[in-house]
Write a protein that holds these residues in place. Structure first.
Motif, PDB file in Angstrom:
ATOM      1  N   VAL A 264       0.851  -1.183   0.000  1.00 13.99           N
ATOM      2  CA  VAL A 264       0.000   0.000   0.000  1.00 13.99           C
ATOM      3  C   VAL A 264       0.886   1.232   0.000  1.00 13.99           C
ATOM      4  O   VAL A 264       1.798   1.352   0.824  1.00 13.99           O
ATOM      5  CB  VAL A 264      -0.929   0.033   1.235  1.00 13.99           C
ATOM      6  N   PHE A 266       0.876   5.440   0.189  1.00 18.76           N
ATOM      7  CA  PHE A 266       0.145   6.664   0.499  1.00 18.76           C
ATOM      8  C   PHE A 266       0.707   7.770  -0.386  1.00 18.76           C
ATOM      9  O   PHE A 266       1.872   8.145  -0.260  1.00 18.76           O
ATOM     10  CB  PHE A 266       0.307   7.033   1.977  1.00 18.76           C
ATOM     11  N   THR A 273      -7.653   6.721  -6.038  1.00 16.61           N
ATOM     12  CA  THR A 273      -7.089   5.539  -5.398  1.00 16.61           C
ATOM     13  C   THR A 273      -7.050   4.414  -6.429  1.00 16.61           C
ATOM     14  O   THR A 273      -7.941   4.305  -7.269  1.00 16.61           O
ATOM     15  CB  THR A 273      -7.934   5.146  -4.171  1.00 16.61           C
ATOM     16  N   ILE A 343     -12.305   3.673   4.284  1.00 17.33           N
ATOM     17  CA  ILE A 343     -12.623   4.652   3.241  1.00 17.33           C
ATOM     18  C   ILE A 343     -14.139   4.702   3.113  1.00 17.33           C
ATOM     19  O   ILE A 343     -14.769   3.773   2.598  1.00 17.33           O
ATOM     20  CB  ILE A 343     -11.978   4.269   1.896  1.00 17.33           C
ATOM     21  N   TYR A 348     -14.914   7.528  -1.933  1.00 17.88           N
ATOM     22  CA  TYR A 348     -14.537   6.768  -3.130  1.00 17.88           C
ATOM     23  C   TYR A 348     -15.587   6.862  -4.238  1.00 17.88           C
ATOM     24  O   TYR A 348     -15.381   6.356  -5.346  1.00 17.88           O
ATOM     25  CB  TYR A 348     -14.232   5.302  -2.803  1.00 17.88           C
ATOM     26  N   VAL A 361     -12.138   4.716  -7.555  1.00 18.66           N
ATOM     27  CA  VAL A 361     -11.050   3.748  -7.414  1.00 18.66           C
ATOM     28  C   VAL A 361     -10.785   3.187  -8.803  1.00 18.66           C
ATOM     29  O   VAL A 361     -11.716   2.732  -9.484  1.00 18.66           O
ATOM     30  CB  VAL A 361     -11.417   2.611  -6.438  1.00 18.66           C
ATOM     31  N   ILE A 373      -1.736  -1.265  -4.014  1.00 17.45           N
ATOM     32  CA  ILE A 373      -2.783  -0.292  -3.713  1.00 17.45           C
ATOM     33  C   ILE A 373      -2.138   1.076  -3.569  1.00 17.45           C
ATOM     34  O   ILE A 373      -1.135   1.232  -2.859  1.00 17.45           O
ATOM     35  CB  ILE A 373      -3.525  -0.667  -2.407  1.00 17.45           C
ATOM     36  N   ILE A 375      -3.208   4.827  -2.343  1.00 16.12           N
ATOM     37  CA  ILE A 375      -4.242   5.627  -1.699  1.00 16.12           C
ATOM     38  C   ILE A 375      -4.027   7.083  -2.070  1.00 16.12           C
ATOM     39  O   ILE A 375      -3.041   7.698  -1.684  1.00 16.12           O
ATOM     40  CB  ILE A 375      -4.222   5.453  -0.168  1.00 16.12           C
ATOM     41  N   SER A 379      -9.351   9.392  -1.182  1.00 16.21           N
ATOM     42  CA  SER A 379      -9.545   8.527  -0.019  1.00 16.21           C
ATOM     43  C   SER A 379      -8.800   9.012   1.220  1.00 16.21           C
ATOM     44  O   SER A 379      -8.888   8.392   2.279  1.00 16.21           O
ATOM     45  CB  SER A 379      -9.093   7.096  -0.349  1.00 16.21           C
ATOM     46  N   LEU A 380      -8.055  10.109   1.105  1.00 16.83           N
ATOM     47  CA  LEU A 380      -7.330  10.665   2.247  1.00 16.83           C
ATOM     48  C   LEU A 380      -8.117  11.775   2.933  1.00 16.83           C
ATOM     49  O   LEU A 380      -7.713  12.267   3.984  1.00 16.83           O
ATOM     50  CB  LEU A 380      -5.967  11.217   1.792  1.00 16.83           C
TER      51      LEU A 380
END
Length: 423
Positions: A264, A266, A273, A343, A348, A361, A373, A375, A379-380
């Motif tokens: 993942v 960030f 995302t 999320i 999303y 997404v 993934i 992000i 999604s933040l």
């Protein structure tokens, strides 16, 4: 200034979607067609002051890249129309090839004894690029009590942008590199003893506000944060691993993914995302099965997957209760306390100009991450996210992102707040 010092930057959001994905020198722009709606991913940037006298520049905040660059009159070969005049370096501001920053950027290769400048070029995943020379100049920071602090800052003087970078919004002058690389702004500030190597951002869910970012650890909450370790790797990105991904109570990991740890990343420089292909297709199947009153509308090109509801939709608030949260489950702390990145549907789902419900997404194969993934900003939102490079960890907590709150703790070092805003 003590290492606990912090710079708070309020975030501004331009009403235009733009996704950046740094992937070993890669960047990808998200697609957004038609009218911009309130919950469409926006373009977040902040202001920094460079030069003597100090001049403001608006930069895209990007946790996925290390090098900060500003469009530059050196002279400029290809530059976009930005909000401020191009930065014009003096000869003494140009970084020579033997400088440690140049060697760091170029991988400690043998430098040219006869050259007078350090050239750089960053290639991005969408085949766009930025090229220029390294420059060193003053960065001016304003403390909470109104005092001014100057630091030496090395950044890219960008005079040749190619590809989709030439289509960037006129709201920015360049990119602010915030990764854990040696050239990033937090790392440079930490090496000079101005802050601890910690920073964070908080992007508001409410479209009427933007949010803020901070440098240093004084705005990291002492309690209520969920922390996961950062993986060390060849790329200067903030990555960790997740054990499983759920849509509500339904696990999305297909048989091929089951039992495997998924990386993942960030990335505040990505509007959307991205999920691995198998998880992405499983999510679409789940959405179609759980939404009988919706029909897929392939004529809507806003995003790859859009559904037409059988009732009028004006905003995501009209439909969010019909969908379930996406849940990224990380390994438990001490094998007991669960760690989950949730999320919400409003983070999303995208409402298109046709009133369709679109999925924010995307398939990671579009950016060369078929098993990772990513992000992004969409999604933040609604979370305070902190990046602690001293402890190699990333943490998050729910937040309204209206204003930063100093942590209720006694700092080890005497510190002052450096304040600015996301614009």
């Amino acid at each position: 200034m003590g290492r606990g010092a912090r710079l708070v930057l309020p975030a501004a959001a331009a009403p235009q979607a733009q996704a950046r994905r740094r992937q070993g020198g890669g960047l990808d722009h998200g697609r957004a067609a038609g009218e911009v709606r309130a919950n469409l991913p926006r373009h977040y940037f902040t202001s920094i002051n460079i030069g003597n006298p100090a001049r403001p520049y608006f930069l895209d905040i990007d946790t996925g890249s290390a090098l900060t660059w500003i469009q530059c009159d050196a002279p400029c070969t290809n530059c976009t129309k930005g909000p401020h005049p191009l930065y014009k370096p003096a000869k003494e501001n140009i970084v020579p090839p033997k400088d440690s920053h140049c060697q760091e950027l170029q991988g400690n290769q043998d430098y040219c004894d006869t050259c007078k400048q350090c050239d750089y070029e960053i290639a991005y995943a969408d085949r766009s690029s930025s090229a220029g020379v390294l420059a060193r100049d003053n960065m001016r920071l304003i403390t909470a009590d109104g005092e001014r602090q100057n630091m030496d800052f090395v950044f890219g003087c960008a005079h040749d942008q190619q590809g989709k970078l030439l289509d960037s919004p006129a709201s920015t002058d360049g990119i602010l590199g915030l990764s854990n690389g040696a050239m990033s702004l937090p790392t440079q500030l930490a090496k000079q003893g101005i802050i601890s190597n910690v920073f964070g951002h908080c992007i508001a869910t409410d479209p009427s506000s933007s949010g803020y970012m901070f440098l240093g650890d004084d705005y990291v909450p002492r309690w209520g944060m969920t922390w996961v370790p950062v993986r060390n790797g060849p790329e200067d990105v903030y990555s960790t691993v997740v054990q499983k991904v759920n849509y509500g109570g339904q696990e999305l990991n297909v048989r091929e993914q089951a039992g495997k740890l998924t990386q993942v990343i960030f990335d505040s420089g990505s509007s959307y995302t991205y999920f691995p292909h198998e998880i992405y297709t499983s999510l679409i199947a789940s959405l179609e099965a759980a939404s009988p009153g919706f029909a897929r509308d392939e004529s809507d090109q806003t995003l790859p997957f859009c559904m037409k509801p059988n009732f009028p939709v004006r905003s995501v608030d009209d439909v969010k209760q019909l969908f379930k949260p996406l849940l990224l489950h990380f390994s438990k702390t001490w094998f007991v306390i669960p760690r989950t990145f949730a999320i919400a549907p409003e983070n999303y789902l995208i409402i298109s100009d046709k009133g369709n419900v679109c999925l924010g997404v995307l398939d990671g194969t579009e950016i060369g991450h078929s098993s990772t993934i990513v992000i992004g900003d969409v999604s933040l939102r609604g979370k305070l996210v902190a990046y602690d490079n001293d402890e190699n960890q990333i943490g998050w907590a729910q937040s309204g992102c209206t204003r930063p709150q100093k942590a209720s703790r006694v700092p080890f070092f005497l510190s002052r707040a450096l304040r600015s805003q996301l614009l």
